[in-house]
Design a protein around this motif. Sequence first.
Motif, PDB file in Angstrom:
ATOM      1  N   ILE A  15      -1.256  21.146  -1.323  1.00 25.42           N
ATOM      2  CA  ILE A  15      -0.162  22.037  -1.715  1.00 25.42           C
ATOM      3  C   ILE A  15       0.656  22.458  -0.493  1.00 25.42           C
ATOM      4  O   ILE A  15       0.111  22.802   0.558  1.00 25.42           O
ATOM      5  CB  ILE A  15      -0.717  23.283  -2.440  1.00 25.42           C
ATOM      6  N   ASP A  16       1.985  22.439  -0.647  1.00 22.59           N
ATOM      7  CA  ASP A  16       2.866  22.844   0.446  1.00 22.59           C
ATOM      8  C   ASP A  16       3.394  24.257   0.236  1.00 22.59           C
ATOM      9  O   ASP A  16       2.973  24.962  -0.701  1.00 22.59           O
ATOM     10  CB  ASP A  16       4.005  21.840   0.629  1.00 22.59           C
ATOM     11  N   GLY A  17       4.296  24.690   1.068  1.00 23.14           N
ATOM     12  CA  GLY A  17       4.847  26.041   1.007  1.00 23.14           C
ATOM     13  C   GLY A  17       5.626  26.341  -0.253  1.00 23.14           C
ATOM     14  O   GLY A  17       5.888  27.516  -0.553  1.00 23.14           O
ATOM     15  N   LEU A  18       5.996  25.327  -1.005  1.00 26.00           N
ATOM     16  CA  LEU A  18       6.723  25.534  -2.258  1.00 26.00           C
ATOM     17  C   LEU A  18       5.792  25.654  -3.457  1.00 26.00           C
ATOM     18  O   LEU A  18       6.237  25.812  -4.585  1.00 26.00           O
ATOM     19  CB  LEU A  18       7.730  24.397  -2.479  1.00 26.00           C
ATOM     20  N   GLY A  19       4.473  25.518  -3.203  1.00 29.78           N
ATOM     21  CA  GLY A  19       3.496  25.732  -4.261  1.00 29.78           C
ATOM     22  C   GLY A  19       3.151  24.509  -5.087  1.00 29.78           C
ATOM     23  O   GLY A  19       2.495  24.631  -6.125  1.00 29.78           O
ATOM     24  N   HIS A  20       3.597  23.349  -4.660  1.00 32.87           N
ATOM     25  CA  HIS A  20       3.245  22.116  -5.382  1.00 32.87           C
ATOM     26  C   HIS A  20       2.771  21.071  -4.389  1.00 32.87           C
ATOM     27  O   HIS A  20       2.859  21.268  -3.175  1.00 32.87           O
ATOM     28  CB  HIS A  20       4.423  21.604  -6.217  1.00 32.87           C
ATOM     29  N   ALA A  21       2.264  19.946  -4.915  1.00 33.45           N
ATOM     30  CA  ALA A  21       1.777  18.886  -4.036  1.00 33.45           C
ATOM     31  C   ALA A  21       2.923  18.378  -3.157  1.00 33.45           C
ATOM     32  O   ALA A  21       4.019  18.101  -3.646  1.00 33.45           O
ATOM     33  CB  ALA A  21       1.184  17.743  -4.856  1.00 33.45           C
ATOM     34  N   ASN A  22       2.646  18.285  -1.877  1.00 34.59           N
ATOM     35  CA  ASN A  22       3.643  17.828  -0.919  1.00 34.59           C
ATOM     36  C   ASN A  22       3.932  16.354  -1.131  1.00 34.59           C
ATOM     37  O   ASN A  22       3.030  15.563  -1.419  1.00 34.59           O
ATOM     38  CB  ASN A  22       3.110  18.077   0.499  1.00 34.59           C
ATOM     39  N   ASN A  23       5.201  15.967  -0.938  1.00 37.27           N
ATOM     40  CA  ASN A  23       5.557  14.573  -1.197  1.00 37.27           C
ATOM     41  C   ASN A  23       4.842  13.588  -0.271  1.00 37.27           C
ATOM     42  O   ASN A  23       4.620  12.438  -0.642  1.00 37.27           O
ATOM     43  CB  ASN A  23       7.062  14.314  -1.198  1.00 37.27           C
ATOM     44  N   ALA A  24       4.422  13.998   0.904  1.00 31.95           N
ATOM     45  CA  ALA A  24       3.662  13.105   1.785  1.00 31.95           C
ATOM     46  C   ALA A  24       2.291  12.781   1.185  1.00 31.95           C
ATOM     47  O   ALA A  24       1.751  11.691   1.405  1.00 31.95           O
ATOM     48  CB  ALA A  24       3.501  13.725   3.163  1.00 31.95           C
ATOM     49  N   VAL A  25       1.747  13.697   0.405  1.00 31.20           N
ATOM     50  CA  VAL A  25       0.459  13.472  -0.250  1.00 31.20           C
ATOM     51  C   VAL A  25       0.569  12.337  -1.276  1.00 31.20           C
ATOM     52  O   VAL A  25      -0.342  11.520  -1.409  1.00 31.20           O
ATOM     53  CB  VAL A  25      -0.056  14.770  -0.917  1.00 31.20           C
ATOM     54  N   TYR A  26       1.686  12.271  -1.957  1.00 32.70           N
ATOM     55  CA  TYR A  26       1.886  11.205  -2.941  1.00 32.70           C
ATOM     56  C   TYR A  26       1.801   9.837  -2.271  1.00 32.70           C
ATOM     57  O   TYR A  26       1.232   8.901  -2.835  1.00 32.70           O
ATOM     58  CB  TYR A  26       3.244  11.349  -3.637  1.00 32.70           C
ATOM     59  N   VAL A  27       2.367   9.707  -1.061  1.00 37.46           N
ATOM     60  CA  VAL A  27       2.307   8.431  -0.341  1.00 37.46           C
ATOM     61  C   VAL A  27       0.851   8.067  -0.042  1.00 37.46           C
ATOM     62  O   VAL A  27       0.445   6.910  -0.177  1.00 37.46           O
ATOM     63  CB  VAL A  27       3.156   8.478   0.942  1.00 37.46           C
ATOM     64  N   THR A  28       0.051   9.054   0.336  1.00 39.89           N
ATOM     65  CA  THR A  28      -1.377   8.837   0.573  1.00 39.89           C
ATOM     66  C   THR A  28      -2.057   8.340  -0.698  1.00 39.89           C
ATOM     67  O   THR A  28      -2.896   7.432  -0.659  1.00 39.89           O
ATOM     68  CB  THR A  28      -2.042  10.138   1.070  1.00 39.89           C
ATOM     69  N   TRP A  29      -1.705   8.927  -1.827  1.00 38.36           N
ATOM     70  CA  TRP A  29      -2.283   8.496  -3.100  1.00 38.36           C
ATOM     71  C   TRP A  29      -1.882   7.060  -3.434  1.00 38.36           C
ATOM     72  O   TRP A  29      -2.691   6.289  -3.951  1.00 38.36           O
ATOM     73  CB  TRP A  29      -1.878   9.434  -4.219  1.00 38.36           C
ATOM     74  N   LEU A  30      -0.623   6.689  -3.175  1.00 43.70           N
ATOM     75  CA  LEU A  30      -0.182   5.316  -3.422  1.00 43.70           C
ATOM     76  C   LEU A  30      -1.016   4.333  -2.602  1.00 43.70           C
ATOM     77  O   LEU A  30      -1.471   3.303  -3.114  1.00 43.70           O
ATOM     78  CB  LEU A  30       1.301   5.147  -3.080  1.00 43.70           C
ATOM     79  N   GLU A  31      -1.223   4.669  -1.331  1.00 45.04           N
ATOM     80  CA  GLU A  31      -2.022   3.814  -0.460  1.00 45.04           C
ATOM     81  C   GLU A  31      -3.455   3.691  -0.971  1.00 45.04           C
ATOM     82  O   GLU A  31      -4.023   2.593  -1.026  1.00 45.04           O
ATOM     83  CB  GLU A  31      -2.021   4.363   0.966  1.00 45.04           C
ATOM     84  N   ARG A  32      -4.045   4.812  -1.370  1.00 47.31           N
ATOM     85  CA  ARG A  32      -5.419   4.806  -1.883  1.00 47.31           C
ATOM     86  C   ARG A  32      -5.539   3.913  -3.116  1.00 47.31           C
ATOM     87  O   ARG A  32      -6.468   3.115  -3.245  1.00 47.31           O
ATOM     88  CB  ARG A  32      -5.855   6.231  -2.225  1.00 47.31           C
ATOM     89  N   CYS A  33      -4.581   4.029  -4.012  1.00 46.42           N
ATOM     90  CA  CYS A  33      -4.607   3.239  -5.246  1.00 46.42           C
ATOM     91  C   CYS A  33      -4.451   1.748  -4.935  1.00 46.42           C
ATOM     92  O   CYS A  33      -5.192   0.916  -5.473  1.00 46.42           O
ATOM     93  CB  CYS A  33      -3.496   3.724  -6.174  1.00 46.42           C
ATOM     94  N   ALA A  34      -3.527   1.401  -4.060  1.00 42.02           N
ATOM     95  CA  ALA A  34      -3.321  -0.003  -3.701  1.00 42.02           C
ATOM     96  C   ALA A  34      -4.573  -0.584  -3.049  1.00 42.02           C
ATOM     97  O   ALA A  34      -4.989  -1.702  -3.374  1.00 42.02           O
ATOM     98  CB  ALA A  34      -2.122  -0.139  -2.763  1.00 42.02           C
ATOM     99  N   TRP A  35      -5.206   0.183  -2.141  1.00 43.05           N
ATOM    100  CA  TRP A  35      -6.424  -0.292  -1.485  1.00 43.05           C
ATOM    101  C   TRP A  35      -7.556  -0.503  -2.482  1.00 43.05           C
ATOM    102  O   TRP A  35      -8.258  -1.503  -2.436  1.00 43.05           O
ATOM    103  CB  TRP A  35      -6.884   0.684  -0.402  1.00 43.05           C
ATOM    104  N   ARG A  36      -7.733   0.458  -3.367  1.00 43.19           N
ATOM    105  CA  ARG A  36      -8.817   0.312  -4.349  1.00 43.19           C
ATOM    106  C   ARG A  36      -8.588  -0.893  -5.256  1.00 43.19           C
ATOM    107  O   ARG A  36      -9.532  -1.588  -5.624  1.00 43.19           O
ATOM    108  CB  ARG A  36      -8.997   1.596  -5.142  1.00 43.19           C
ATOM    109  N   HIS A  37      -7.342  -1.127  -5.605  1.00 39.13           N
ATOM    110  CA  HIS A  37      -7.032  -2.297  -6.427  1.00 39.13           C
ATOM    111  C   HIS A  37      -7.334  -3.574  -5.643  1.00 39.13           C
ATOM    112  O   HIS A  37      -7.960  -4.506  -6.170  1.00 39.13           O
ATOM    113  CB  HIS A  37      -5.577  -2.258  -6.879  1.00 39.13           C
ATOM    114  N   SER A  38      -6.915  -3.623  -4.387  1.00 43.11           N
ATOM    115  CA  SER A  38      -7.207  -4.792  -3.549  1.00 43.11           C
ATOM    116  C   SER A  38      -8.713  -5.012  -3.423  1.00 43.11           C
ATOM    117  O   SER A  38      -9.196  -6.151  -3.523  1.00 43.11           O
ATOM    118  CB  SER A  38      -6.584  -4.638  -2.160  1.00 43.11           C
TER     119      SER A  38
END
Length: 145
Positions: free
Chosen positions: A20-43
């Motif tokens: 969570i960032d200062g605006l009270g929601h998930a920070n957009n940089a976290v989403y990029v981390t999730w994309l990477e995690r999903c791609a790696w797990r699929h690979s």
Amino acid sequence: MSWDRATPFTIDLQVGAEDIDGLGHANNAVYVTWLERCAWRHSQRLGLDLAEYRRLDRAMAVVRHEIDYLASAYEDDILQLATWIVDWDQRLKMTRHFQLVRPSDGTTLLRAQTTFVCIELSTGKPRRMPAEFIEGYGAAMAGAR
């Protein structure tokens, strides 16, 4: 779940306080981390893990992310992130699509597209995909059609 495409590879996520960032929601940089995690797990599911990348002296490296942030995720939200390999030239480039959904209300929070290029790990230079990549990633492409 209403996915954009058939037969997704999915992972489950839970938004933590650290996301969570200062605006009270998930920070957009976290989403990029999730994309990477999903791609790696699929690979990994396709038999193409880091050990195999090292053995082959090849890897799929991100060259472009396109992300549409559609709605916010909040602390303790349970999410599902899906990916599909949607395009590849069987030589150098591959494209994945992603869709992030909050199952509790069916809201799609994000859609993204990532372009990868096959590189030689020892030099960092673009190189043709080895047969193992064509076989593994090709199986995912066949399932996405």
